[in-house]
Write an enzyme that holds these catalytic residues in place. Structure first.
Site, PDB file in Angstrom:
ATOM      1  N   LYS A 150       0.870  -1.192   0.000  1.00 41.00           N
ATOM      2  CA  LYS A 150       0.000   0.000   0.000  1.00 41.00           C
ATOM      3  C   LYS A 150       0.895   1.226   0.000  1.00 41.00           C
ATOM      4  O   LYS A 150       1.974   1.216   0.619  1.00 41.00           O
ATOM      5  CB  LYS A 150      -0.880   0.021   1.262  1.00 41.00           C
ATOM      6  CG  LYS A 150      -2.126   0.871   1.112  1.00 41.00           C
ATOM      7  CD  LYS A 150      -3.124   0.185   0.219  1.00 41.00           C
ATOM      8  CE  LYS A 150      -4.507   0.722   0.285  1.00 41.00           C
ATOM      9  NZ  LYS A 150      -5.484  -0.172  -0.344  1.00 41.00           N
ATOM     10  N   GLY A 157     -23.435   4.396   2.508  1.00 39.89           N
ATOM     11  CA  GLY A 157     -22.475   4.710   1.451  1.00 39.89           C
ATOM     12  C   GLY A 157     -23.043   4.315   0.106  1.00 39.89           C
ATOM     13  O   GLY A 157     -23.480   3.171  -0.081  1.00 39.89           O
ATOM     14  N   GLY A 190     -21.383   5.018  -3.029  1.00 39.22           N
ATOM     15  CA  GLY A 190     -20.346   5.308  -4.020  1.00 39.22           C
ATOM     16  C   GLY A 190     -20.163   4.093  -4.913  1.00 39.22           C
ATOM     17  O   GLY A 190     -21.107   3.345  -5.181  1.00 39.22           O
ATOM     18  N   GLY A 247     -21.073   0.808  -2.840  1.00 45.56           N
ATOM     19  CA  GLY A 247     -22.465   0.803  -2.378  1.00 45.56           C
ATOM     20  C   GLY A 247     -23.463   0.666  -3.524  1.00 45.56           C
ATOM     21  O   GLY A 247     -24.433  -0.097  -3.427  1.00 45.56           O
TER      22      GLY A 247
END
Ligand code: NAD
Length: 409
Positions: free
Chosen positions: A103, A213, A215, A218
């Protein structure tokens, strides 16, 4: 108060106990294999030079090249990046992906950068990132980055090396070798887990679902469950929440949200003053941000099933409360691993120059999600441990095997 990295290490140590993981391996996995902090000099449009801080955490690469997203946000912390790289090790192992955990990110507010400044910052990240490449570390998108940013990162990589390498960056546009289905993958996986867990609990299509959510994740989750016959009774975004006891028309809601930028004021819905988290429903899907279910609201949750679409939406104390209440929680590392699976497919397609149809991507994704869910569930049932710990323990078993074969311990 624990931070996100300590929380991740807590999950690690709980799961390690279940499989008697060697203390030497626990110690090794409790810190990233390599963590780099570096600076990116950025030339602003007005000619000023500014330095930005960037991070890349490579948790472990015993199971394959490290992979995953690049996050750009103002409040980014090294702890967050370390924790997410550990999560990626676990997620990849749970889904049988031959990759380690990575990450990275830049501490910057994208909304305070012009398009040109943003592009130069992203390209600067790629120039300074070491190591990089399809066989060592493969960055992708995350909060604050998208397909366009990944296209710049790929271009920068190829300009530096002089070699076309579509497998060096994930989440890029299809025109540059990105995989079909990448946008939908996580939502499809969340919906598949919700359906399997609902079946295990005897909940049938028609069961009531509440989603926090709306976005990328979701919307796809809502649409997939709605098409499967589930009743989506409440939805929220950062601006507000809406509900309809008889179920919302999700196709209509997606069009409304695309047009207005929010779910509020959707025809046939009423504004919800209560939280979507504690509304009367059978299945709750937190698909927004982390730590939304904590000690203050966990005992008010009515849903029997909670499927973690967001990363770490439940704090450890809330997790214990939900467990005591007999709730079923499908953990993030299983429920939202679909995006990571399709990133692996993207790298494979780039390496082989063999690009798959959407149908092939979806079929292969569903079989990986089904395997991740069923093996974790079976381990949980057989060993009588919570689903989350079962998934982590299974993943650790696979990482341990890779480390042992390599003679690392
Ligand atoms: P997104 O930015 O597309 O959507 C986030 C949604 O959450 C938006 O509707 C936003 O308005 C809403 N939101 C933000 N804060 C909120 C709050 N406090 N209350 C209610 N709603 C709020 O993000 P996404 O890609 O859909 O990701 C959602 C979550 O899933 C994140 O936690 C992300 O880390 C996680 N996740 C995403 C992927 C992926 O492939 N996109 C993969 C794994 C995990």
């Amino acid at each position: 108060m624990t931070d996100v990295w300590q929380e991740a290490c807590l999950n690690l140590s709980k799961a390690a106990k279940i499989i008697d993981l060697e203390p030497e391996l626990v110690e090794r996995l409790s810190c990233p294999m390599r963590f780099t902090e570096f600076t990116i000099p950025l030339r602003r449009d007005d000619g000023r030079k500014e330095l930005f801080t960037a991070y890349r955490s490579l948790h472990q690469d015993a199971t394959g090249p490290t992979k995953d997203g690049t996050r750009i946000r103002a409040s980014l912390t090294p702890q967050e990046i370390k924790a997410l790289s550990l999560f990626m090790s676990i997620k990849h192992a749970v889904a049988d992906i031959p990759a380690g955990g990575g990450k990275g990110g830049i501490k910057a507010d994208p909304s305070k950068l012009s398009e040109g400044e943003y592009e130069r910052l992203v390209r600067g990240f790629m120039r300074r990132l070491l190591p990089k490449g399809a066989f060592c570390d493969v960055p992708g998108a995350d909060i604050g980055t998208d397909g366009r940013a990944m296209a710049w990162m790929l271009d920068e990589y190829e300009q530096i090396t002089g070699i076309h390498s579509p497998a060096a960056i994930n989440d890029k546009p299809a025109a540059l070798g990105g995989s079909l289905g990448g946008h939908e993958a996580t939502g499809w996986g969340v919906a598949k887990c919700a359906v399997m867990a609902a079946e295990n609990l005897g909940l049938k299509p028609g069961a009531k679902v509440s989603i926090q959510g709306f976005g990328q994740v979701g919307t796809i989750t809502a649409q997939t469950l709605w098409e499967a016959g589930f009743k989506i009774v409440a939805v929220s975004d950062v601006f507000g929440a809406i509900a309809n006891k008889s179920g919302l028309d999700i196709d209509g809601l997606i069009k409304h949200a695309q047009k207005t930028g929010r779910v509020s004021d959707f025809e046939g819905s009423e504004a919800l003053n209560d939280s979507v988290l504690t509304i009367d429903c059978d299945i709750l899907i937190p698909a927004a941000v982390q730590d939304v279910i904590d000690e203050s609201n966990a005992s008010q949750i009515k849903a029997r099933l909670i499927v973690e679409a967001a990363n770490a939406p439940i704090t450890p104390p809330a997790d214990a409360i939900l467990l005591d209440l007999g709730k079923t929680v499908v953990p993030d590392v299983v429920a939202n691993c679909g995006g990571a699976v399709v990133c692996d497919f993207e790298r494979t397609q780039g390496l082989t120059n063999d690009y798959w149809t959407l149908t092939t991507v979806k079929e292969r994704l569903m079989s990986r999600i089904t395997l991740a869910y069923t093996t974790s569930k079976q381990f949980s049932d057989e060993r009588k441990v919570p689903f989350r710990q079962a998934a982590w323990a299974l993943a650790l078993q696979k990482i341990r095997a890779a480390m042992l074969y390599r003679g690392w311990c």
